[in-house]
Design an enzyme around this catalytic site. Sequence first.
Site, PDB file in Angstrom:
ATOM      1  N   ASN A   1       0.880  -1.172   0.000  1.00 22.77           N
ATOM      2  CA  ASN A   1       0.000   0.000   0.000  1.00 22.77           C
ATOM      3  C   ASN A   1       0.917   1.222   0.000  1.00 22.77           C
ATOM      4  O   ASN A   1       1.459   1.590   1.034  1.00 22.77           O
ATOM      5  CB  ASN A   1      -0.890  -0.045   1.247  1.00 22.77           C
ATOM      6  CG  ASN A   1      -1.723   1.225   1.410  1.00 22.77           C
ATOM      7  OD1 ASN A   1      -1.799   2.038   0.494  1.00 22.77           O
ATOM      8  ND2 ASN A   1      -2.345   1.371   2.569  1.00 22.77           N
ATOM      9  N   TRP A   2       1.075   1.805  -1.162  1.00 28.40           N
ATOM     10  CA  TRP A   2       2.007   2.926  -1.292  1.00 28.40           C
ATOM     11  C   TRP A   2       1.477   4.190  -0.608  1.00 28.40           C
ATOM     12  O   TRP A   2       2.217   5.144  -0.413  1.00 28.40           O
ATOM     13  CB  TRP A   2       2.284   3.225  -2.771  1.00 28.40           C
ATOM     14  CG  TRP A   2       3.089   2.178  -3.484  1.00 28.40           C
ATOM     15  CD1 TRP A   2       3.417   0.916  -3.043  1.00 28.40           C
ATOM     16  CD2 TRP A   2       3.683   2.301  -4.797  1.00 28.40           C
ATOM     17  NE1 TRP A   2       4.167   0.263  -4.001  1.00 28.40           N
ATOM     18  CE2 TRP A   2       4.338   1.087  -5.083  1.00 28.40           C
ATOM     19  CE3 TRP A   2       3.708   3.323  -5.759  1.00 28.40           C
ATOM     20  CZ2 TRP A   2       5.017   0.867  -6.289  1.00 28.40           C
ATOM     21  CZ3 TRP A   2       4.381   3.100  -6.948  1.00 28.40           C
ATOM     22  CH2 TRP A   2       5.032   1.889  -7.209  1.00 28.40           C
ATOM     23  N   LYS A   3       0.198   4.221  -0.295  1.00 30.94           N
ATOM     24  CA  LYS A   3      -0.442   5.413   0.277  1.00 30.94           C
ATOM     25  C   LYS A   3      -0.158   6.622  -0.621  1.00 30.94           C
ATOM     26  O   LYS A   3      -0.088   6.467  -1.840  1.00 30.94           O
ATOM     27  CB  LYS A   3       0.020   5.630   1.724  1.00 30.94           C
ATOM     28  CG  LYS A   3      -0.147   4.355   2.556  1.00 30.94           C
ATOM     29  CD  LYS A   3      -0.017   4.557   4.033  1.00 30.94           C
ATOM     30  CE  LYS A   3      -0.235   3.227   4.751  1.00 30.94           C
ATOM     31  NZ  LYS A   3      -0.223   3.350   6.186  1.00 30.94           N
TER      32      LYS A   3
ATOM     33  N   GLU B   1      -5.959  -4.731  10.303  1.00 27.42           N
ATOM     34  CA  GLU B   1      -4.935  -3.731  10.580  1.00 27.42           C
ATOM     35  C   GLU B   1      -5.260  -3.006  11.884  1.00 27.42           C
ATOM     36  O   GLU B   1      -6.045  -2.047  11.882  1.00 27.42           O
ATOM     37  CB  GLU B   1      -4.878  -2.718   9.429  1.00 27.42           C
ATOM     38  CG  GLU B   1      -4.513  -3.330   8.098  1.00 27.42           C
ATOM     39  CD  GLU B   1      -3.859  -2.318   7.164  1.00 27.42           C
ATOM     40  OE1 GLU B   1      -2.759  -2.600   6.686  1.00 27.42           O
ATOM     41  OE2 GLU B   1      -4.445  -1.245   6.939  1.00 27.42           O
TER      42      GLU B   1
ATOM     43  N   GLY C   1       2.085   2.215  10.824  1.00 23.39           N
ATOM     44  CA  GLY C   1       3.094   3.263  10.695  1.00 23.39           C
ATOM     45  C   GLY C   1       3.767   3.631  12.012  1.00 23.39           C
ATOM     46  O   GLY C   1       4.457   4.633  12.095  1.00 23.39           O
TER      47      GLY C   1
ATOM     48  N   GLY D   1       2.675  -1.130   4.322  1.00 24.73           N
ATOM     49  CA  GLY D   1       2.803   0.297   4.025  1.00 24.73           C
ATOM     50  C   GLY D   1       4.258   0.674   3.845  1.00 24.73           C
ATOM     51  O   GLY D   1       4.846   0.520   2.780  1.00 24.73           O
ATOM     52  N   GLY D   2       4.874   1.161   4.917  1.00 22.56           N
ATOM     53  CA  GLY D   2       6.238   1.684   4.856  1.00 22.56           C
ATOM     54  C   GLY D   2       7.239   0.767   4.160  1.00 22.56           C
ATOM     55  O   GLY D   2       8.018   1.203   3.301  1.00 22.56           O
TER      56      GLY D   2
ATOM     57  N   SER E   1       2.845  -2.230  10.416  1.00 17.23           N
ATOM     58  CA  SER E   1       4.275  -2.411  10.692  1.00 17.23           C
ATOM     59  C   SER E   1       4.756  -3.830  10.428  1.00 17.23           C
ATOM     60  O   SER E   1       5.579  -4.356  11.165  1.00 17.23           O
ATOM     61  CB  SER E   1       4.610  -1.964  12.117  1.00 17.23           C
ATOM     62  OG  SER E   1       4.297  -0.587  12.275  1.00 17.23           O
TER      63      SER E   1
ATOM     64  N   HIS F   1      -9.692   1.522   4.403  1.00 18.12           N
ATOM     65  CA  HIS F   1      -8.447   1.652   5.180  1.00 18.12           C
ATOM     66  C   HIS F   1      -8.687   2.590   6.358  1.00 18.12           C
ATOM     67  O   HIS F   1      -9.443   3.572   6.248  1.00 18.12           O
ATOM     68  CB  HIS F   1      -7.323   2.179   4.287  1.00 18.12           C
ATOM     69  CG  HIS F   1      -5.983   2.106   4.943  1.00 18.12           C
ATOM     70  ND1 HIS F   1      -5.573   3.034   5.873  1.00 18.12           N
ATOM     71  CD2 HIS F   1      -4.986   1.197   4.843  1.00 18.12           C
ATOM     72  CE1 HIS F   1      -4.367   2.690   6.307  1.00 18.12           C
ATOM     73  NE2 HIS F   1      -3.988   1.588   5.693  1.00 18.12           N
TER      74      HIS F   1
ATOM     75  N   GLU G   1      -7.044   4.913   7.577  1.00 14.39           N
ATOM     76  CA  GLU G   1      -6.766   6.337   7.309  1.00 14.39           C
ATOM     77  C   GLU G   1      -7.943   6.989   6.604  1.00 14.39           C
ATOM     78  O   GLU G   1      -8.219   8.171   6.813  1.00 14.39           O
ATOM     79  CB  GLU G   1      -5.466   6.459   6.487  1.00 14.39           C
ATOM     80  CG  GLU G   1      -4.241   6.175   7.360  1.00 14.39           C
ATOM     81  CD  GLU G   1      -3.052   5.600   6.606  1.00 14.39           C
ATOM     82  OE1 GLU G   1      -3.010   5.665   5.368  1.00 14.39           O
ATOM     83  OE2 GLU G   1      -2.153   5.060   7.290  1.00 14.39           O
TER      84      GLU G   1
HETATM   85  P1  PGA Z   1       2.523   0.202   7.721  1.00 13.51           P
HETATM   86  O1  PGA Z   1       1.102   0.447   6.991  1.00 13.51           O
HETATM   87  O2  PGA Z   1       3.063  -1.098   7.157  1.00 13.51           O
HETATM   88  O3  PGA Z   1       3.361   1.384   7.331  1.00 13.51           O
HETATM   89  O4  PGA Z   1       2.256   0.119   9.166  1.00 13.51           O
HETATM   90  C1  PGA Z   1       0.224  -0.616   6.739  1.00 13.51           C
HETATM   91  C2  PGA Z   1      -1.055  -0.089   6.148  1.00 13.51           C
HETATM   92  O5  PGA Z   1      -1.530   0.966   6.591  1.00 13.51           O
HETATM   93  O6  PGA Z   1      -1.638  -0.699   5.231  1.00 13.51           O
END
Ligand code: PGA
Length: 250
Positions: free
Chosen positions: A9-11, A167, A173, A233-234, A212, A96, A98
């Site tokens: 997930n590049w966000k 999640e 994050g 994500g990251g 994470s 998601h 966010e």
């Molecule tokens: P993260 O994000 O791996 O940076 O914690 C995961 C996500 O929000 O899908």
Amino acid sequence: MRTKIVAGNWKMNKLPSEAAALIEGIRKATNEGDCGVEVVVCVPFVDIPAAAAALKGSKIGLGAQNMHWKANGAYTGEISAGMLKDLGVQYVILGHSERRQYFAETDETVNLKLKAALEAGLTPIVCVGETLQEREEGKMQDVIVNQVTKDLAGCQEDFEKIVIAYEPVWAIGTGKTATSTQAQEVHALIRATLAKMNPAKAEKVRIQYGGSMKPNNAADLMAKPDIDGGLIGGAALEADSFAAIVAAGK
Ligand code: PGA
């Protein structure tokens, strides 16, 4: 029996002009995605054409991070499932945390989007998860059962086409991962909730862990019986760390 699925997930990261280079790296590092694990990259809308071109000839799937539930019309700024399909998109992240937190996404809109995505033939990745406060107040189970039940309502017959991502909001994050035991407990709860909705198909649903997930914890998490992959994500913003997580799912 469930093929593991690892999705990046590049966000809101990577310019359209930067997408091809990262995808090139991921292609090399994952053997073109031909590695026994379903590999997907979920990119920003505007990166989709560049990403689709860069993915040609590989087994790596292309995903978006959101969509609207209507097919078309006066919805300024929105993107439909049909528009995504037209560009070669196969997957879409829905709900998601966010989007729930910053963009007023609700279980009701996630459910509308899920139905529209299935209708269009996209593979939805539906995100659920509790906040730290909810966990500390002992409400985790209620929150998860409620989200799964509402988000997937009316889609029981299509369960095998749906991917769920657990999640925990407190792990996204933050570098704070759920332990594999904590995650497995929730994944089992999600599967039990699905089984109440459709006993015949609950075992077919793939449930990813997200929050994470990194090369150093991915194998431990994905070794658990109900953890069928990861939403990253990251660590998905670098080819080597993303590929290391994919490899951990083998
Ligand atoms: P993260 O994000 O791996 O940076 O914690 C995961 C996500 O929000 O899908």
